[in-house]
Design an enzyme around this catalytic site. Structure first.
Site, short mmCIF file in Angstrom:
data_model
loop_
_atom_site.label_atom_id
_atom_site.label_comp_id
_atom_site.label_asym_id
_atom_site.label_seq_id
_atom_site.Cartn_x
_atom_site.Cartn_y
_atom_site.Cartn_z
N GLY A 17 0.84 -1.21 0.00
CA GLY A 17 0.00 0.00 0.00
C GLY A 17 0.87 1.25 0.00
O GLY A 17 0.58 2.22 0.70
N ALA A 18 1.92 1.23 -0.82
CA ALA A 18 2.95 2.29 -0.76
C ALA A 18 2.64 3.48 -1.65
O ALA A 18 3.45 4.40 -1.74
CB ALA A 18 4.31 1.70 -1.13
N ASN A 19 1.47 3.48 -2.31
CA ASN A 19 1.17 4.61 -3.21
C ASN A 19 0.36 5.70 -2.53
O ASN A 19 0.09 6.73 -3.13
CB ASN A 19 0.40 4.12 -4.44
CG ASN A 19 -0.95 3.52 -4.06
OD1 ASN A 19 -0.99 2.44 -3.48
ND2 ASN A 19 -2.02 4.21 -4.34
N SER A 20 -0.02 5.48 -1.26
CA SER A 20 -0.95 6.43 -0.64
C SER A 20 -0.71 6.52 0.86
O SER A 20 -0.18 5.58 1.47
CB SER A 20 -2.38 5.91 -0.92
OG SER A 20 -3.33 6.62 -0.19
N GLY A 21 -1.10 7.64 1.45
CA GLY A 21 -1.17 7.80 2.90
C GLY A 21 0.07 7.38 3.67
O GLY A 21 1.20 7.76 3.35
N GLY A 23 1.53 4.46 3.97
CA GLY A 23 2.48 3.61 3.24
C GLY A 23 3.42 4.42 2.37
O GLY A 23 4.62 4.14 2.31
N SER A 146 -4.42 -1.24 14.15
CA SER A 146 -5.21 -0.02 14.42
C SER A 146 -5.69 -0.09 15.86
O SER A 146 -5.83 -1.18 16.43
CB SER A 146 -6.41 0.00 13.48
OG SER A 146 -7.38 0.91 13.95
N TYR A 169 -14.03 -4.93 10.44
CA TYR A 169 -12.77 -4.17 10.44
C TYR A 169 -12.02 -4.38 11.76
O TYR A 169 -10.82 -4.70 11.76
CB TYR A 169 -13.03 -2.67 10.19
CG TYR A 169 -11.75 -1.87 10.12
CD1 TYR A 169 -10.90 -1.95 9.01
CD2 TYR A 169 -11.36 -1.04 11.17
CE1 TYR A 169 -9.72 -1.22 8.95
CE2 TYR A 169 -10.18 -0.30 11.11
CZ TYR A 169 -9.36 -0.40 10.00
OH TYR A 169 -8.18 0.32 9.95
N1 LIG Z 1 -5.68 6.59 8.54
C1 LIG Z 1 -5.90 6.23 9.79
O1 LIG Z 1 -6.37 7.02 10.62
C2 LIG Z 1 -5.57 4.83 10.24
C3 LIG Z 1 -5.79 4.49 11.59
C4 LIG Z 1 -5.49 3.21 12.03
C5 LIG Z 1 -4.96 2.28 11.15
N2 LIG Z 1 -4.76 2.63 9.83
C6 LIG Z 1 -4.20 1.61 8.94
O2 LIG Z 1 -3.11 2.18 8.22
C7 LIG Z 1 -2.92 1.46 7.00
C8 LIG Z 1 -2.69 2.44 5.86
O3 LIG Z 1 -3.90 3.17 5.65
P1 LIG Z 1 -3.93 4.71 5.20
O4 LIG Z 1 -4.63 5.45 6.28
O5 LIG Z 1 -2.61 5.17 4.72
O6 LIG Z 1 -5.02 4.60 4.00
P2 LIG Z 1 -4.90 4.83 2.42
O7 LIG Z 1 -4.36 6.18 2.11
O8 LIG Z 1 -6.26 4.48 1.89
O9 LIG Z 1 -3.85 3.73 1.96
C9 LIG Z 1 -4.19 2.35 1.95
C10 LIG Z 1 -3.28 1.65 0.96
O10 LIG Z 1 -3.65 0.26 0.92
C11 LIG Z 1 -3.80 -0.10 -0.45
N3 LIG Z 1 -4.75 -1.21 -0.65
C12 LIG Z 1 -6.02 -1.30 -0.23
N4 LIG Z 1 -6.57 -2.44 -0.69
C13 LIG Z 1 -5.61 -3.08 -1.42
C14 LIG Z 1 -5.56 -4.29 -2.16
N5 LIG Z 1 -6.62 -5.09 -2.29
N6 LIG Z 1 -4.40 -4.62 -2.77
C15 LIG Z 1 -3.32 -3.83 -2.68
N7 LIG Z 1 -3.31 -2.66 -2.02
C16 LIG Z 1 -4.44 -2.29 -1.39
C17 LIG Z 1 -4.35 1.16 -1.11
O11 LIG Z 1 -4.22 1.07 -2.53
P3 LIG Z 1 -5.18 1.95 -3.49
O12 LIG Z 1 -4.62 3.34 -3.47
O13 LIG Z 1 -5.07 1.26 -4.80
O14 LIG Z 1 -6.56 1.90 -2.91
C18 LIG Z 1 -3.43 2.19 -0.48
O15 LIG Z 1 -2.19 2.19 -1.11
C19 LIG Z 1 -4.15 0.56 6.84
O16 LIG Z 1 -3.80 -0.77 7.20
C20 LIG Z 1 -5.15 1.12 7.84
O17 LIG Z 1 -6.04 0.14 8.33
C21 LIG Z 1 -5.06 3.88 9.36
#
Ligand SMILES: NC(=O)c1ccc[n+]([C@@H]2O[C@H](COP(=O)([O-])OP(=O)(O)OC[C@H]3O[C@@H](n4cnc5c(N)ncnc54)[C@H](OP(=O)(O)O)[C@@H]3O)[C@@H](O)[C@H]2O)c1
Length: 284
Positions: A17-21, A23, A146, A169
């Site tokens: 998930g290295a293209n966004s947020g 990661g 999380s 979740y």
């Molecule tokens: N943001 C928060 O407040 C928060 C809090 C607690 C935990 N987390 C955890 O942090 C981690 C990163 O999340 P983030 O907040 O950075 O969200 P994000 O910006 O939505 O990034 C999520 C990443 O996971 C990838 N992904 C999702 N489904 C996938 C699949 N089937 N195959 C391959 N890649 C996939 C997405 O790819 P696409 O761009 O193609 O969708 C994106 O690169 C997650 O595990 C999330 O549960 C986040």
């Protein structure tokens, strides 16, 4: 490349998930530390865009992109095949990719999507990479869980959330913690550590496309008050790279500090049961 030799130079780090947020911020920081970074992304175009940004900002050309849809077991196995075609070592695996879905849906393997992407994908990917991680020791596995792990519960008789979807979740994030603890125990003496973390509430793309009212409300709140992805990536980067956690394993971290996870996550019998059930679901 950085001029001062950093502890990450010469190390190969895979970030899902290295293209966004979180990661993307993690991949950038590791590239800035001089590591070779293997970005795992679902969409090639989004992955290429992020890779180009990371390469430019870090001035590190050792950034690679591998495409995989982590909801598919075949795609995960192909990813490992592609990785092993190019690399013989892996010092850091960061299972970061994750998602939340408004309603129950199934993967191509017929598994509930939330459990499959957030938990079974890290379980399978880690297991098929274990030999290369052991051969690369000292090596580290970092699982991005999380705080919702604390409100989750494992329904061993309904892991696929067929009877009760709402807690999917939380269940997937608690499962990641149970997995981390069992994995750490199984890896004792190998030089490979396994830890997990809550990144904080971070303004990212997470849940943006969801239509579920509860997720939309949480996303609105986090996008206004949440921390930046750079801030949210700090614990992942710390666990991947800091000499302070060399040898530390089987621990849940928040803000780079060890914290207690849900009481049930320490239940070794549940950890073992979940491992055995998961191994059957992903054929390892
Ligand atoms: N943001 C928060 O407040 C928060 C809090 C607690 C935990 N987390 C955890 O942090 C981690 C990163 O999340 P983030 O907040 O950075 O969200 P994000 O910006 O939505 O990034 C999520 C990443 O996971 C990838 N992904 C999702 N489904 C996938 C699949 N089937 N195959 C391959 N890649 C996939 C997405 O790819 P696409 O761009 O193609 O969708 C994106 O690169 C997650 O595990 C999330 O549960 C986040």
């Amino acid at each position: 490349m950085p001029t001062v030799k950093s502890s990450m130079q010469g190390k190969i780090c895979m970030v899902t998930g290295a293209n966004s947020g979180i990661g993307k911020a993690t991949a950038l920081a590791l590239a800035q530390l001089g590591a070779t970074v293997v970005m795992v992304c679902r969409d090639r175009a989004r992955g290429e865009e992020a890779k180009s940004e990371i390469t430019t900002k870090s001035r590190n050309n050792a950034v690679d992109l591998l495409q995989a849809d982590l909801s598919s077991q075949q795609s995960i196995r192909q990813l490992v095949g592609n990785f092993q075609h190019h690399y013989t070592h892996l010092q850091v695996l960061i299972n970061n990719a994750g998602a939340a879905f408004p309603g129950r849906r199934e993967t191509v393997d017929g598994l509930e999507m939330t459990l499959a992407v957030n938990y079974l994908a890290p379980f399978l990917l880690t297991n098929v990479l274990l030999d290369v991680l052991k051969a690369s020791a000292p090596a580290r596995i970092v699982n991005v869980s999380s705080a919702t792990q604390a409100s989750g519960y494992i329904q061993m008789d309904d892991l696929q959330a067929e009877k009760h979807y709402r807690s999917a979740y939380g269940q997937s994030k608690l499962a990641e913690v149970l997995f981390t603890y069992e994995l750490a125990r199984r890896l004792q003496g190998t030089g490979v550590t396994a830890n997990c973390l809550h990144p904080g509430f971070v303004a990212t793309n997470f849940g943006q496309s969801s239509t579920a009212p509860v997720i939309r409300t949480a996303v609105k709140f986090i996008s206004r008050l949440g921390m930046s992805p750079e801030e949210g990536a700090k614990t992942s980067i710390y666990l991947a790279s800091s000499p302070e956690v060399e040898g530390v394993t089987g621990t849940y971290f928040v803000k780079s500090i060890p914290k207690r996870s849900a009481a049930i996550s320490y239940d070794e019998s549940l950890q073992r049961q979940l491992w055995e059930q998961s191994a059957k679901l992903v054929n390892v």
